[in-house]
Write an enzyme that holds these catalytic residues in place. Structure first.
Site: not given
Ligand code: GLC
Ligand code: GLC
Length: 814
Positions: A487
């Site tokens: 993300d």
């Molecule tokens: C933030 C976090 C990430 C997560 C995301 C979810 O970007 O760093 O780990 O997946 O929020 O919205």
């Molecule tokens: C968080 C989110 C997941 C994403 C991950 C890596 O765990 O929930 O959807 O893939 O972060 O960013």
């Protein structure tokens, strides 16, 4: 250093001192009424939705960390000494203390000055209430006069509003008292049909329902005025902060134990029968009274607890193993499976790190979570798949999240996370392999929840597949969109304004940045789709899927190989991300794991080289970091990943979710030692001895362990609600132990460490119990299989003929 131990026989983790580095929590409830409870009784409860139906109040990020919960005070009425058997909130000195977190229940008990008290907290199956089964024992040689006070603080339902809208909320709180039962009925006068209640099985000497009266001027939960003086104030809340507290007085002869049952419940009334009398403002208690009466009877409570135990024995009994490694056994047999159920129930909503007011259900997260629970609750997995599919967009794209109450896609986050659609294919594949229920493919599901748009699930999978083919970039690789699995790798965002969303602020046209990770994911999904097609009367479609997979594989080799590992992406300028040419972020874990998982490079040595690079450049004793070198500063063109200080989260933290990809890749490459070694590095049970470093619970996975660039290397954060649970469960059970549901039957293909002499397993699969023994006779993975004493070809065991319910499987490895 340890703070407790595993009681494997009782499926409990026993915490032996209250000062754990962080609150170590457990979940109560598994259907509609849920609670979170820490080892010092902190936490809260809610009905279905942690934001909109919050029953008790909790303040996150507090000091101390964990205040507010299900509290009981015990007071010696001769000396005035009072204390809490859960240590919090009084923090009194204790002669003994133990918290037992078990399957859907938690027991916390302690002793002080010859009085022992303990409480078992649980939510009975099929009920919207929680029971606190409290027992107090006089271990003195003389009689003891004791007061017991209960305490909860009610939340005014909408947890977000509750924490912000004080100009209104300080005036709306309302309660009723009747027969010693406290009814919390804020907003019941207007549009709500529901209320909470708090009952006590003993005769009460008093009660309180107004927080600041109970606590007294400028006091906290550690020294309530009512408890200190040994007498409730019988306060009735009008506005401010409604609470529930009972006061019970006991005289205990030496050696005597007395039980008190407290029950906290949620109840809905029919909208037209809210009040009694009908023209009054008094809660109609006709339908709730029988429920209250039932659970104030000890035999009924014991019966409900027995049924809860049976329920968990049943779920966990579906897959049980006995290996030479105790940490593998207890995670597979108990805790990892249990955590997978928590991710099913909670998704990413309510933990001690997820506030219950934030995220909805993630499309990709939910599909991946399925890998960990589909064998335990296949019917609910089916329902989840169909709910997810119904939020899919006509383009084949997906809303990134949906709201569990409405089951509709979430417009704030929107779509265009270009990996999302493929997880649906993988989720469905896992469901089909487990259940053999091909009928799901014909099940109609809407697009974007629009009535009239229903198409069979199979067509949804086709659109998922097509989505990527419609969005290829300059190298023929998948365009990344807002982000892929990571993300925080935001190649189309270029955000320079504080407070902007890294994911949804998009200021590039998105036609250049490509993801090699999605390339690998696409190859795997397309191969699965081809297999699904061949098994379900769509064989004519399969060659297209296979051709597309082969073409993408070729493209990944040509444009996604960096010499010693797979590239991560191309950025908006066509620049490489995750390449030896980069100054920072030269190598990323995700494409190494996922391209190999898709089978890329297994034949020609690329996979081996990529995995060797992982070992050399990314592996640490605490797990495999996400990338190296960590980004030392913020890069506009990379986004959120570079917003984190080095070693945390996606910026070179050990993001435990993706470590299993490398475990599986190593297993596929035939390297059982490496696969299990990586497994053990992040296995929470195997890290129990360094709890002072790890700090999170030793019985569940955390999302992250700080990477080697962080000053706190080895420290875990964000435990419980993470895709780590499902992926580790999947990696160990299906790829290392190799007990793998396949389309045509149960596959047995272990890739275990060389030093293991073998292992045993019992797996229920499609109504049949498989008793599996694996014996090592030589150092390799070459396997000979016998089913019910007869040798069989290959490694897939077809369903037994003649309705036999049990099959004996013997595998030898050489
Ligand atoms: C933030 C976090 C990430 C997560 C995301 C979810 O970007 O760093 O780990 O997946 O929020 O919205
Ligand atoms: C968080 C989110 C997941 C994403 C991950 C890596 O765990 O929930 O959807 O893939 O972060 O960013």
């Amino acid at each position: 250093m340890q703070f407790g131990y595993f009681d494997d026989h009782n499926r409990e983790y026993v915490i032996t001192r209250p000062d754990t580095p962080l609150p170590w929590i457990n979940y109560l409830g598994c259907q509609a009424y849920f609670g979170i409870i820490s080892n010092t009784a902190g936490g809260y409860s809610f009905y279905r939705d942690a934001r909109l139906r919050r029953i008790t109040r909790y303040r996150y990020n507090n000091a101390p960390f964990d205040v507010g919960g299900r509290y009981i005070y015990v007071r010696d009425d001769e000396t005035g000494d009072y204390w809490s058997p859960s240590w919090q909130p009084t923090q009194s000195g204790l002669e003994s203390y133990a918290c037992r977190h078990g399957m859907g229940y938690t027991t916390i008990g302690a002793a002080r000055r010859g009085i022992a008290a303990s409480t078992r907290y649980f939510v009975p199956l099929d009920e919207n209430l929680e029971i606190w089964q409290f027992a107090v024992t006089n271990r003195r040689l003389t009689p003891a006069a004791v007061s017991v006070f209960s305490a909860v603080e009610f939340c005014l339902w909408d947890a977000q509003d509750d924490a912000s809208n004080f100009q209104r909320n300080f005036s709306i709180g309302e309660v009723e008292m009747e027969d010693g039962v406290i009814y919390h009925k804020t907003e019941y006068r207007e549009r709500r049909d529901h209320f909470a209640w708090f009952a006590c099985s003993a005769e009460t000497a008093g009660f309180d329902t107004q927080r600041d009266v109970f606590l007294g001027h400028a006091r906290g939960w550690d020294r309530p005025a009512a408890v200190e003086r040994g007498k409730s104030f019988d306060s009735v809340a009008h506005g401010w902060a409604p609470i529930g507290s009972h006061h019970v007085r006991l005289v205990l002869p030496p050696g005597e134990t007395r039980q008190i049952i407290f029950v906290l419940g949620y109840h809905e009334n029919p909208p037209d029968r809210k009040f009694d009398p009908p023209d009054s403002q008094i809660v109609n208690k006709e339908t709730v009274k029988p429920v209250i009466a039932k659970y104030l009877v000890p035999e009924n409570v014991d019966g409900a607890f027995g049924r809860l135990r049976d329920y968990w024995d049943g779920l966990l009994g579906i897959c049980q193993v006995a290996t030479p490694d105790i940490h593998t056994d207890r995670m597979v047999n108990v805790w990892n499976a249990y955590q997978c159920m928590a991710t099913f129930n909670m998704s990413r909503s309510a933990s001690f790190y997820e506030s219950g007011i934030g995220r909805g259900l993630g499309f990709r997260d939910s599909n991946q979570d399925l890998l960990g629970f589909v064998h335990m609750i296949p019917e609910r997995a089916r329902e989840r798949i169909l709910d997810l599919a119904a939020t899919q967009l006509p383009s084949g794209g997906a809303y990134h999240q949906y709201q569990p109450l409405t089951k509709k896609g979430n417009n704030d986050v929107g779509s265009n996370f270009n990996d999302d659609p493929h997880w649906l294919i993988l989720g469905v594949a896992a469901y089909l392999k487990e259940t053999g229920d091909w009928s799901i493919l014909a099940e109609p599901a809407q697009y974007d929840n629009q009535p009239g748009s229903e198409q069979p699930l199979y067509e949804h999978l086709q659109r998922s597949f097509q989505y990527t083919l419609d969005r290829l970039g300059p190298h023929g690789l998948p365009l990344i969109g807002r982000a892929d699995w990571n993300d925080c790798l935001n190649l189309n965002c270029f955000s320079d304004t504080p407070g902007q969303s890294f994911q949804t602020t998009t200021n590039k046209d998105g036609t250049v940045a490509e993801s090699i990770f999605i390339g690998g994911l696409f190859v795997l999904a397309a191969k699965e789709l081809a297999a699904i097609a061949r098994h379900s009367g769509h064989a004519g479609d399969a060659p297209d899927y296979e051709a597309a997979a082969a073409k993408m594989e070729e493209t990944v080799r040509r444009h996604g190989w960096d010499g010693e590992w797979f590239l991560r992406a191309y950025g908006d300028f066509g620049n490489k991300v995750g390449s030896k040419e980069c100054a920072e972020g030269k190598i990323f874990i995700e494409p190494q794991g996922f391209c190999v998982l898709a089978g890329i490079g297994l034949q020609d040595g690329l996979a081996r080289r990529a995995l060797d690079s992982v070992r050399k450049l990314l592996a640490t004793p605490h797990g495999i970091v996400l990338q190296q070198p960590a980004y030392s500063r913020y890069y506009l063109h990379l986004g959120e990943i570079s917003s984190y200080p080095p070693g945390y989260k996606e910026n070179a933290g050990i993001f435990c979710h993706n470590n299993p990809w490398v475990m599986i890749a190593e297993a596929m490459a035939g390297n059982g030692d490496a696969a299990h070694d990586y497994y053990s590095r992040i296995n929470p049970s195997a890290r129990e001895g360094i709890s002072d470093v790890h700090r999170c619970e030793p019985y569940v996975y955390a999302q992250m362990i700080a990477g080697r660039d962080a000053p706190t290397h080895g420290e875990a954060k964000n435990s419980w609600l993470t895709g780590t649970a499902a992926w580790n469960y999947y990696a160990i059970t299906q790829w290392i132990l190799g007990i793998r549901p396949a389309y045509d039957g149960l596959q047995v293909a272990p890739v275990i460490p060389e030093r293991w002499t073998g292992f045993r397993a019992v797996r229920q699969f499609r109504g049949v119990t498989y008793r599996i023994t694996v014996r090592r006779e030589g150092p390799g993975n070459r396997m000979a299989l016998a089913v019910d004493g007869r040798p069989v070809e290959g490694d897939v065991i077809p369903a037994p003929s003649g309705g036999r319910a049990e099959v004996v499987v013997e595998a030898t490895l050489a």
